[in-house]
Design an enzyme around this catalytic site. Structure first.
Site, mmCIF file in Angstrom:
data_model
loop_
_atom_site.group_PDB
_atom_site.id
_atom_site.type_symbol
_atom_site.label_atom_id
_atom_site.label_comp_id
_atom_site.label_asym_id
_atom_site.label_seq_id
_atom_site.Cartn_x
_atom_site.Cartn_y
_atom_site.Cartn_z
ATOM 1 N N ILE A 70 9.155 19.308 -5.165
ATOM 2 C CA ILE A 70 9.878 18.084 -4.799
ATOM 3 C C ILE A 70 9.972 17.112 -5.721
ATOM 4 C CG2 ILE A 70 7.600 17.041 -4.187
ATOM 5 C CD1 ILE A 70 8.986 15.568 -1.619
ATOM 6 N N LYS A 89 -3.692 5.013 -16.421
ATOM 7 C CA LYS A 89 -3.550 4.383 -14.974
ATOM 8 C C LYS A 89 -5.010 3.662 -14.897
ATOM 9 C CE LYS A 89 -2.683 4.481 -9.995
ATOM 10 N NZ LYS A 89 -2.369 5.279 -9.047
HETATM 11 C C1 LIG Z 1 8.647 9.505 -2.494
HETATM 12 C C2 LIG Z 1 7.161 10.112 -2.824
HETATM 13 C C3 LIG Z 1 6.420 9.786 -3.817
HETATM 14 C C4 LIG Z 1 5.156 10.265 -4.030
HETATM 15 N N1 LIG Z 1 4.492 9.723 -5.108
HETATM 16 C C5 LIG Z 1 3.204 10.051 -5.178
HETATM 17 C C6 LIG Z 1 2.158 9.612 -5.971
HETATM 18 O O1 LIG Z 1 2.504 8.742 -6.528
HETATM 19 N N2 LIG Z 1 1.025 10.438 -6.162
HETATM 20 C C7 LIG Z 1 0.523 11.504 -5.397
HETATM 21 O O2 LIG Z 1 -0.405 12.058 -5.627
HETATM 22 N N3 LIG Z 1 1.700 12.108 -4.619
HETATM 23 C C8 LIG Z 1 2.855 11.549 -4.530
HETATM 24 N N4 LIG Z 1 3.497 11.931 -3.577
HETATM 25 C C9 LIG Z 1 3.256 13.452 -2.892
HETATM 26 C C10 LIG Z 1 3.402 14.474 -4.000
HETATM 27 O O3 LIG Z 1 4.974 14.559 -4.573
HETATM 28 C C11 LIG Z 1 3.212 15.753 -3.331
HETATM 29 O O4 LIG Z 1 1.842 15.791 -2.697
HETATM 30 C C12 LIG Z 1 3.083 16.827 -4.266
HETATM 31 O O5 LIG Z 1 4.131 16.718 -5.277
HETATM 32 C C13 LIG Z 1 3.007 18.202 -3.925
HETATM 33 O O6 LIG Z 1 4.062 18.636 -3.081
HETATM 34 P P1 LIG Z 1 3.857 20.221 -2.523
HETATM 35 O O7 LIG Z 1 3.516 21.153 -3.832
HETATM 36 O O8 LIG Z 1 3.177 20.241 -1.488
HETATM 37 O O9 LIG Z 1 5.257 20.732 -2.344
HETATM 38 P P2 LIG Z 1 6.760 20.964 -3.266
HETATM 39 O O10 LIG Z 1 6.694 20.101 -4.398
HETATM 40 O O11 LIG Z 1 7.859 20.520 -2.145
HETATM 41 O O12 LIG Z 1 6.427 22.497 -3.460
HETATM 42 C C14 LIG Z 1 6.814 23.570 -2.538
HETATM 43 C C15 LIG Z 1 6.919 24.905 -3.241
HETATM 44 O O13 LIG Z 1 7.102 25.689 -2.055
HETATM 45 C C16 LIG Z 1 7.742 26.710 -2.467
HETATM 46 N N5 LIG Z 1 8.366 27.193 -1.121
HETATM 47 C C17 LIG Z 1 8.995 26.586 -0.091
HETATM 48 N N6 LIG Z 1 9.564 27.232 0.718
HETATM 49 C C18 LIG Z 1 9.138 28.605 0.223
HETATM 50 C C19 LIG Z 1 9.513 29.768 0.768
HETATM 51 N N7 LIG Z 1 10.002 30.128 1.978
HETATM 52 N N8 LIG Z 1 9.222 31.043 0.022
HETATM 53 C C20 LIG Z 1 8.283 30.817 -1.211
HETATM 54 N N9 LIG Z 1 8.349 29.772 -1.520
HETATM 55 C C21 LIG Z 1 8.455 28.529 -1.029
HETATM 56 C C22 LIG Z 1 8.768 26.002 -3.360
HETATM 57 O O14 LIG Z 1 9.477 26.881 -4.058
HETATM 58 C C23 LIG Z 1 7.985 25.023 -3.975
HETATM 59 O O15 LIG Z 1 7.510 25.625 -5.202
HETATM 60 C C24 LIG Z 1 5.001 11.574 -3.379
HETATM 61 C C25 LIG Z 1 5.664 11.853 -2.266
HETATM 62 C C26 LIG Z 1 7.053 11.338 -2.225
HETATM 63 C C27 LIG Z 1 7.824 11.961 -1.260
#
Ligand SMILES: Cc1cc2nc3c(=O)[nH]c(=O)nc-3n(C[C@H](O)[C@H](O)[C@H](O)COP(=O)(O)OP(=O)(O)OC[C@H]3O[C@@H](n4cnc5c(N)ncnc54)[C@H](O)[C@@H]3O)c2cc1C
Lengths: 238, 516
Positions: B49, B82
C-alpha cells in the site's frame, strides 16, 4: 565570557599583543581539556585521563579531567598550577588551529578574540612592524601544525579502541567526605578485561602502532582520581 | 503427540509481512534452528500500500528486539523523530483569530508522587494540559530532536518514535530479515489455496505453478485478505458506523528548502469532513486527507487537501486510497493468523496500524503452539485478546472525534452523536465527568492506550471533569506548583542540551550513534 574564535587576520589583528599567563587562568572554570595520545604518559601522573562523548558527534575524545563538577578545575585555580605537565591544548591558548579547507592538511591559525590575554600594550606582538608573523607567532604556528597531525593520530587511536570493543563506561563512585558518595556519569575507560582477551594479532597491532604506552598510561592515570579528591578537599572555587 | 509446528509461511511483503516475519524469526530463533523455517511470499504484481509513515514508541523496542541498528535504520528509511501528535482545530473550527491546538505527547505526564491532573483542573488556566504536565511540549515547540548525540541507540530521557518512508522501511526490513534472521523470501502471486479435511490451509498455489505448504500461515496480504477472507471466509466486522472516515488522498511534497526545520511531531489538522496528516521526513513531507465519502465528494476533498498544503503541491498528483474500517471476526482461524491490513484497519489517526502489527506478531510468537494439539486453545485465547485490543483502540480513536465541539459540518454532528460512539467509551466518559480517570480504568495490559494517553486527549480537548465538590481530596497544591516550576526549569535546561531536529538527523547520518 564565551569564546569567539576567528581566523587570524594581519590587518584586523595587526596591533594585538598576547599577555603571557603561566597560571593559565583561562582554564580555571573548565573541568576537562582534550588530551592527545602522545600526552598520556606525561599527563598520567597528574590527572585522570578518560574518554568522553562529544556533544556534537557522539564520538569519543580523550580528555584530561581536572575537576569533578562542571565548571570546577582543581588543578589550575587560584592562579596556581598544581601539575608538572601542561597539556598542549591549554598551552596554545588563545591560539588554535582551524582547518583551512576540506583538505585538512593545511592549517589556518585562529585566535579567540574574546580572550582576556589580548591587548594592545602587554606581552608579545602577534605581527611585527612589517606585518609579518612575529617569532612567537611562528613558533605557535609550528606547534599547532604539529598538533593537527597528532590530533588526527589521536582520533585514529580512539577509533582503534572502539573498533576492538575496548572502551566501556567507567562506573565511578567517589566518596566526597561530608557530601557522601557521588556517582559520576558520562565518562569512559579502557576495559582491562577486554584488553586481556584480545586476539594475538590485535595485540601485535597495538604494539606496532605504539599504542601500548598510551593504554597503560591511561589505566594508571585512573589512580589520579584520588589526587583530584585531595585537591578538591582544600579547594576554594575561584 | 501430533506434528510439531516448524514451518511458517508469511503471505505479503508490505510492512506488516516483513515486521511479522522478523519478529517471529527472532522469537523462534530461526537462524539458529535448522528445522524451523519462515518463508515470506509476496506478489511482484501487487504492490504494498505504500503509506503508513507514523509510528509509536513501541517501534523502538521492536527494532531493538529484531536487532536493527538504529543509525542504519535512520539513514536507510529517511527517518525523522516523532515525539507527539499535534492536533489542530479538533475542538473548534478555526476562525481568523483563533485556533485550537494540543499535543498528545509520548512522554507520560510527570507524576511527582501524585497525579497533577486535578491541580491543573483547579488552577487558573495559564498553561495547556500538556505544558503543565510535561516539558516535552516545549521541546516539540522548539523543533528540537529528542536525543543528544551522547545518548546510546534507542535511548533518551524523552520518549520518541519515528516517521519513516513506508516503502523504504519494507525494503530495509526485507534485507535485515534475510541477512540476519534467516527468513526465506520468494516471489509469487497466490492464485489458489487448497484446504485439508479439517478446513485448515493445506497448500498455496501460485500463478506460475509453484506450490507452497507449511504448518502455519500468516496472512499479511493487505486489504485483499487473501487467506483469512477469500479462502477461509472469516467475516469482516464493519466499524464504519463508529469511525466515519473511509477514504484518503495522499501526496508527497518535496521540500523547497532543504534546510527547513522539521517538526518533531505529526501534525493532524481537522477539516470539515475529516482531517489531514502532515509528516515531515528528511527529503519530503507526506501529507494526506482522510475523509468520509458519505459526507463529502472526492473533488471537494482534493480541494481541501490542496488548500491545506498551498503552492507547494502545484503539479503534484494525489493518490486515492479506499479504506475498510473494521476488523475480522476472528484473527486466528485454524492454522492461519491475519496481521496488518488483512486483519483490519481503524484509520490512521493515532498511527495504530503498525503498533497493532508489532503487538499481534509478538503475541503470535508467544502463543504459537508447539504442536497441533495446542491450536484450539491458542486460537481462542489469541482471538479474545486481539478483539479486546481492537475494540479499545476504536474507543480511543473515537474519543478524538466525540469530544469535538465543531458544528460546521454534518460530519462533526454525526461524529458527536452518541449513537455513533461505542458504549464502552460513553460509559467511561460519563464516569469521568465527575471522577478523575485512573489507571484502574485501563486494567488490561493488552490495552494499547492507557490512562496517560487518555489524559492528553481528554484535557487537550477541554474535557471538564467536575471536581469542585471534592477539592479537599487534593491537598498537594503547593507540591504541584513546585513540580510545575521544576518542569519548566527542566525544559530550559534540556533545550540547551538538545540540537535542532534536522541537525540531529544530519549528525546521526554523518557520525552514526555511539553504541557504548
Ligand atoms: C491512508 C492510510 C494512512 C496510514 N497511515 C498509517 C500510519 O501513519 N501509521 C501506521 O502505523 N499505519 C498507517 N497506515 C496503515 C499501514 O499503511 C499499514 O498497516 C501497513 O502499511 C501494513 O500494510 P500491509 O503490509 O498489511 O499491507 P500491504 O502494504 O498492502 O501489503 C500487502 C502485501 O501482500 C501481497 N499480496 C497481496 N495479495 C497477494 C497474493 N494473492 N499473493 C501473494 N502476495 C499477495 C502484496 O504483494 C503486498 O506485498 C495507513 C493506512 C492508510 C490507508
Amino acid at each position: 565570557m564565551t569564546s569567539k574564535v576567528v581566523p587570524l587576520d594581519s590587518v584586523k589583528h595587526c596591533d594585538l599583543r598576547v599577555k603571557v599567563d603561566r597560571s593559565y587562568s583561562h582554564i580555571a572554570q573548565q573541568n576537562m581539556v582534550p588530551l592527545m595520545a602522545f600526552e598520556f604518559l606525561p599527563a598520567s601522573t597528574n590527572f585522570p585521563i578518560v574518554f568522553v562523548k562529544q556533544s556534537e558527534t557522539g564520538k569519543f575524545k580523550s580528555v584530561a579531567l581536572m575537576g569533578l563538577e562542571n565548571g570546577e578545575n582543581v588543578v589550575f585555580s587560584d592562579g596556581k598550577v598544581k601539575t608538572n605537565y601542561v597539556p598542549v591544548n591549554i598551552k596554545r591558548y588563545p591560539f588554535s588551529a582551524g582547518a583551512a579547507s576540506a583538505d585538512e592538511a593545511s592549517m589556518m591559525l585562529c585566535i579567540d578574540e574574546n580572550s582576556q590575554l589580548l591587548n594592545n600594550s602587554e606581552g608579545f606582538a602577534i605581527f611585527d612592524e612589517g606585518g609579518q608573523p612575529s617569532a612567537e607567532t611562528t613558533e605557535v604556528t609550528q606547534l599547532l601544525t604539529d598538533i593537527l597531525a597528532r590530533d588526527v593520530a589521536s582520533d585514529v587511536f580512539v577509533d582503534f579502541l572502539v573498533e576492538h570493543n575496548l572502551i566501556e563506561p567507567a562506573e565511578l563512585t567517589l566518596s566526597l567526605g561530608e557530601e557522601g558518595k557521588r556517582k559520576i556519569n558520562g565518562i569512559y575507560k579502557i576495559s582491562e578485561e577486554a584488553l586481556n582477551e584480545l586476539d594475538d594479532d590485535v595485540v601485535l597491532q597495538l604494539y606496532h602502532h605504539k599504542y601500548l604506552p598510551a593504554i597503560y598510561a591511561h589505566l594508571a592515570s585512573l589512580g589520579q582520581f584520588n589526587r583530584l579528591l585531595q585537591l578538591k578537599a582544600n579547594f576554594t572555587p575561584s | 503427540m501430533s506434528t510439531t509446528i516448524k514451518n511458517i509461511v508469511v503471505v505479503g511483503g508490505g510492512t506488516a509481512g516483513w515486521l511479522s516475519a522478523c519478529i517471529l524469526a527472532k522469537q523462534l530463533n530461526c537462524s539458529a534452528s535448522p528445522d524451523v523455517s519462515i518463508t515470506l511470499i509476496e506478489s511482484a504484481d501487487i504492490p504494498p500500500i505504500g503509506v503508513g509513515e507514523g509510528t509509536v514508541p513501541t517501534m523502538r523496542e521492536t527494532l531493538q528486539l529484531i536487532g536493527v541498528d538504529e543509525a542504519d535504520f535512520i539513514k536507510s528509511c529517511d527517518v525523522t523523530f516523532k515525539q507527539s501528535i499535534q492536533f489542530n482545530d479538533w475542538l473548534h473550527a478555526p476562525t481568523t483569530n483563533q485556533r485550537h491546538s494540543y499535543h498528545h505527547l509520548f512522554n507520560y505526564p510527570h507524576t511527582p508522587g501524585f497525579d497533577l491532573t486535578p491541580y491543573w483542573l483547579m488552577a487558573e488556566k495559564k498553561h495547556s494540559y500538556s505544558e503543565y504536565v510535561s516539558f516535552q511540549t516545549a521541546i516539540c515547540e522548539l523543533n528540537l530532536g529528542p536525543k543528544r548525540m551522547t545518548d546510546r541507540p534507542y535511548q533518551s530521557s524523552l520518549a520518541y518514535a519515528y516517521h519513516l518512508d513506508a516503502g523504504k522501511f519494507a525494503s530495509f526490513l526485507a534485507e535485515h530479515g534475510q541477512k540476519s534472521l534467516g527468513i526465506k523470501h520468494v516471489f509469487g502471486t497466490i492464485a489458489d489455496v487448497s484446504l485439508a479435511d479439517d478446513g485448515s490451509i493445506h497448500t498455496l498455489f501460485c500463478q506460475d505453478g509453484r506450490q507452497l505448504s507449511a504448518d502455519f500461515y500468516v496472512d499479511c496480504s493487505g486489504f485483499s485478505a487473501r487467506l483469512i477472507s477469500e479462502t477461509l471466509k472469516v467475516k469482516f466486522v464493519d466499524k464504519g458506523d463508529q469511525l466515519l472516515v473511509d477514504r484518503a488522498l495522499a501526496l508527497q511534497v518535496p521540500y523547497s528548502d532543504s534546510d527547513k526545520e522539521i517538526p518533531p511531531f505529526t501534525i493532524s489538522t481537522a477539516h470539515e469532513a475529516g482531517w489531514t496528516w502532515d509528516i515531515g521526513l528528511t527529503q519530503r513531507r507526506g501529507v494526506g486527507y482522510v475523509y468520509s465519502s458519505s459526507h463529502t465528494s472526492d473533488e471537494r476533498a482534493e480541494q481541501i487537501l490542496r488548500q491545506y498544503i498551498g503552492e507547494e503541491c502545484a503539479g503534484l498528483s494525489v493518490r486515492k486510497i479506499q479504506m475498510k474500517i473494521g476488523y475480522r471476526e476472528k484473527f486466528w482461524h485454524k492454522n492461519c493468523v491475519a496481521i496488518g491490513l488483512a486483519a483490519g484497519f481503524v484509520e490512521p489517526l493515532e498511527a495504530t496500524a503498525l503498533l497493532t502489527v508489532e503487538a499481534t506478531a509478538k503475541l503470535l510468537a508467544e502463543k504459537l503452539p508447539t504442536n497441533f494439539d495446542g491450536m484450539a486453545y491458542a486460537e481462542k485465547s489469541f482471538n479474545s485478546i486481539s478483539r479486546y485490543a481492537w475494540d479499545r483502540v476504536i474507543d480511543f480513536i473515537k474519543l478524538h472525534y466525540y469530544l469535538s465541539k465543531r458544528t460546521d459540518h454534518k460530519f462533526w454532528l454525526d461524529n458527536t452523536d452518541p449513537s455513533t460512539a461505542p458504549d464502552s467509551l460513553l460509559e467511561k466518559l460519563a464516569y469521568w465527568q465527575y471522577n478523575l480517570p485512573s489507571a484502574s480504568d485501563f486494567a488490561s495490559k493488552y490495552e494499547v492506550f492507557q490512562l496517560e494517553n487518555y489524559q492528553y486527549v481528554l484535557y487537550g480537548m477541554d474535557f471538564k471533569t467536575q471536581i469542585n465538590d471534592i477539592t479537599s481530596r487534593f491537598p498537594y497544591a503547593n507540591q504541584a506548583d513546585i513540580a510545575a516550576n521544576q518542569l519548566s526549569q527542566h525544559a530550559k535546561k534540556m533545550s540547551k542540551q538538545l540540537q535542532s531536529h534536522r541537525k540531529l538527523i544530519n549528525n546521526i547520518k554523518q557520525y552514526g550513534i555511539n553504541k557504548i
